[in-house]
Design an enzyme around this catalytic site. Structure first.
Site, PDB file in Angstrom:
ATOM      1  N   HIS A 123      85.274  -5.329  39.466  1.00 41.93           N
ATOM      2  CA  HIS A 123      84.565  -5.548  38.223  1.00 41.93           C
ATOM      3  C   HIS A 123      84.693  -4.092  37.753  1.00 41.93           C
ATOM      4  CE1 HIS A 123      81.708  -6.296  35.018  1.00 41.93           C
ATOM      5  NE2 HIS A 123      81.867  -7.645  35.227  1.00 41.93           N
ATOM      6  N   ASP A 201      79.340  -4.939  46.229  1.00 39.47           N
ATOM      7  CA  ASP A 201      78.851  -5.493  44.769  1.00 39.47           C
ATOM      8  C   ASP A 201      78.870  -7.126  45.196  1.00 39.47           C
ATOM      9  OD1 ASP A 201      78.949  -6.895  42.512  1.00 39.47           O
ATOM     10  OD2 ASP A 201      80.750  -5.858  41.585  1.00 39.47           O
ATOM     11  N   GLN A 204      79.102 -11.745  42.948  1.00 44.75           N
ATOM     12  CA  GLN A 204      79.764 -12.995  43.264  1.00 44.75           C
ATOM     13  C   GLN A 204      79.637 -13.547  44.521  1.00 44.75           C
ATOM     14  OE1 GLN A 204      80.919 -14.531  40.732  1.00 44.75           O
ATOM     15  NE2 GLN A 204      81.247 -13.122  39.123  1.00 44.75           N
ATOM     16  N   LYS A 227      73.507 -15.056  37.866  1.00 46.74           N
ATOM     17  CA  LYS A 227      74.652 -15.903  38.399  1.00 46.74           C
ATOM     18  C   LYS A 227      74.197 -16.884  39.427  1.00 46.74           C
ATOM     19  CE  LYS A 227      77.564 -12.015  37.480  1.00 46.74           C
ATOM     20  NZ  LYS A 227      78.587 -12.329  36.445  1.00 46.74           N
ATOM     21  N   CYS A 366      86.737  -8.451  32.688  1.00 43.30           N
ATOM     22  CA  CYS A 366      86.003  -7.339  33.338  1.00 43.30           C
ATOM     23  C   CYS A 366      86.905  -6.567  34.314  1.00 43.30           C
ATOM     24  CB  CYS A 366      84.432  -7.452  33.377  1.00 43.30           C
ATOM     25  SG  CYS A 366      83.747  -7.847  31.888  1.00 43.30           S
TER      26      CYS A 366
HETATM   27  N1  7TS Z   1      80.492  -7.224  39.675  1.00 46.15           N
HETATM   28  C1  7TS Z   1      80.956  -8.523  39.759  1.00 46.15           C
HETATM   29  C2  7TS Z   1      81.827  -8.780  40.985  1.00 46.15           C
HETATM   30  C3  7TS Z   1      80.919  -9.348  38.597  1.00 46.15           C
HETATM   31  O1  7TS Z   1      81.624 -10.497  38.684  1.00 46.15           O
HETATM   32  C4  7TS Z   1      80.210  -9.053  37.654  1.00 46.15           C
HETATM   33  C5  7TS Z   1      79.944 -10.176  36.417  1.00 46.15           C
HETATM   34  C6  7TS Z   1      79.553  -7.940  37.499  1.00 46.15           C
HETATM   35  C7  7TS Z   1      79.526  -7.044  38.751  1.00 46.15           C
HETATM   36  C8  7TS Z   1      78.381  -7.368  36.379  1.00 46.15           C
HETATM   37  O2  7TS Z   1      77.270  -8.189  36.542  1.00 46.15           O
HETATM   38  P1  7TS Z   1      76.382  -8.065  35.683  1.00 46.15           P
HETATM   39  O3  7TS Z   1      75.177  -9.204  35.643  1.00 46.15           O
HETATM   40  O4  7TS Z   1      75.442  -6.870  35.421  1.00 46.15           O
HETATM   41  O5  7TS Z   1      77.119  -8.096  34.163  1.00 46.15           O
HETATM   42  N2  7TS Z   1      81.193 -10.709  36.030  1.00 46.15           N
HETATM   43  C9  7TS Z   1      81.477 -11.453  35.132  1.00 46.15           C
HETATM   44  C10 7TS Z   1      82.436 -12.359  34.997  1.00 46.15           C
HETATM   45  O6  7TS Z   1      83.054 -12.668  35.910  1.00 46.15           O
HETATM   46  N3  7TS Z   1      82.468 -12.960  33.784  1.00 46.15           N
HETATM   47  O7  7TS Z   1      81.132 -12.452  33.042  1.00 46.15           O
HETATM   48  C11 7TS Z   1      80.657 -11.603  33.829  1.00 46.15           C
END
Ligand code: 7TS
Length: 409
Positions: A123, A201, A204, A227, A366
């Site tokens: 990501h 990271d 997920q 999430k 992303c």
């Molecule tokens: N890393 C991964 C693997 C992610 O899926 C996401 C967000 C992030 C980092 C960033 O997370 P945040 O909470 O800091 O925004 N992924 C997604 C997605 O797949 N669709 O919208 C956000």
């Protein structure tokens, strides 16, 4: 027995009709999950009965707020099996957690000649912060490629390690596009064998599978509250204590100091050294309630449910002519089905699905390098499942795809 109908009753939004009048089929939990009543109630209750700033008041209300906020830290600590509560830093989200690592550990330890290893399926949150610092410091970023079966190419990883100068390896535990569950235990072990630190990271993974940071022996682990049934605005950075102790603070302000004079300042103990300013108190409390909720159902059961749905969804997608899926086979697959439909732009497809009450994400999710340089497409459609998703929702998705295909033929 996993009772999805019972679980769905815990999520008020799932019984609310879609603006089209059709039932809501929410298949975008990888972007952000829905919230159970226990989380919403915990936050409302805090604001109604407990709100005051934390770590400041000598009065009962502030002490109650501090107690609730710190109790949430303990819940997160047990959830990922960290050794010490001082290793759990509240941040804003995964993005905030990774930027913290890069701007503190990275800024302190990386220089020209060093190498940071990422993967081509990351990501942007685990690419761009490194690129920003690399432009300033002159270290090199190398990427583990993705194979044609949507896995990491571990032979190339080994070659990169043996080329030398690797200081950090930072990988996603589960890809937000492919759903690939990466062999992070192996990756961490190999990084350590070459003297590099390992960062994962977990945006997920923590919401979907059991994670044990001590068993992984990971140095830093980042994830988001929103999430995993928790609220937006709160994330976690887990770090091994000795690394966090050696790192300088990132943001300066209240709470993160021990003593301030007009000439300078000294830092508070962990974890507060990295929590400058009034934190997201209600959000931390909501996250604590989310952790209790997920633990009550069981992470192994949740993972099993989603993995089965993923298999079912990909089987059913294979029935639709013109669909191509971009997901690995079990046991590396998770509850994500990412696909394109020949002749229909992913954004158009998502729009048509929305008319039917089906919420999916379309675009590059992303992960632009993965789309353009590995999958050789600009965009895809992603259906992502969570503990409340059902086979009937997959059937609705497939029926809508068949209708969309007819319309575009
Ligand atoms: N890393 C991964 C693997 C992610 O899926 C996401 C967000 C992030 C980092 C960033 O997370 P945040 O909470 O800091 O925004 N992924 C997604 C997605 O797949 N669709 O919208 C956000």
């Amino acid at each position: 027995m996993y009772d999805v109908a019972r679980i769905r009753q815990d999520f008020p939004i799932l019984s609310q009709p879609h603006p089209s009048g059709k039932p809501l089929v929410f298949l975008d939990s990888a972007a952000s999950s829905q919230k159970p009543s226990v989380v919403i109630d915990a936050m409302t209750n805090y604001y109604r009965t407990q709100h005051a700033n934390v770590h400041r008041g000598i009065y009962a209300l502030s002490e109650a707020a501090t107690h609730a906020y710190e109790a949430a830290r303990d819940k997160v600590k047990s959830f990922i099996n960290a050794e010490q509560r001082e290793e759990i830093i509240f941040t804003s989200n995964t993005t905030g957690s990774i930027n913290l690592i890069v701007q503190t550990w990275g800024r302190q330890n990386l220089e020209n000649g060093n190498v940071v290893v990422l993967t081509a399926m990351e990501h942007h949150a685990n690419i761009v912060p490194w690129q920003i610092l690399a432009a300033e410091k002159g270290f090199q970023i190398k990427y583990i490629p993705v194979t044609s079966d949507y896995l990491l190419d571990l032979e190339v990883f080994e070659r990169i390690l043996s080329e030398g100068n690797v200081k950090a390896v930072s990988v996603g535990h589960v890809s937000n596009v492919l759903g690939t569950i990466n062999p992070v235990e192996h990756i961490i072990e190999r990084a350590h064998a070459f003297g590099a630190i390992a960062i994962v990271d977990g945006a997920q993974s923590v919401p979907h599978l059991p994670v044990d940071v001590q068993a992984l022996d990971v140095d830093f682990y980042a994830f988001s509250g929103h999430k995993m049934c928790g609220p937006t605005g709160i994330g976690i950075l887990y770090g091994k204590r000795h690394l966090l102790e050696a790192m300088p603070p990132w943001q300066g302000g209240g709470d993160m100091i021990a003593r301030v004079t007009l000439e300078g300042a000294t830092w508070n103990d962990l974890p507060y050294k990295f929590e400058a300013g009034t934190p997201a108190i209600a959000e931390a409390i909501g996250l604590g309630a989310a952790v209790d909720y997920l633990q009550g159902i069981g992470m192994e059961a949740i993972h099993q449910h989603e993995a089965e749905l993923g298999v079912y969804a990909r089987e059913r997608l294979a029935e639709v002519e013109g669909v191509q899926c971009y997901n690995p086979a079990p046991p590396y697959a998770s509850g994500v089905a990412t696909f394109t439909l020949e002749g229909v732009h992913p954004h158009d497809l998502a729009q048509i699905l929305d008319y039917e009450g089906v919420a999916v994400r379309a675009g590059h999710h992303c992960a632009m390098p993965l789309h353009r340089e590995v999958l050789c497409i600009h965009a895809s459609v992603r259906a992502s499942f969570y503990l409340y998703s059902t086979r009937e929702e997959v059937d609705t998705l497939i029926a809508c795809l068949q209708v969309a295909r007819q319309r575009f033929l």
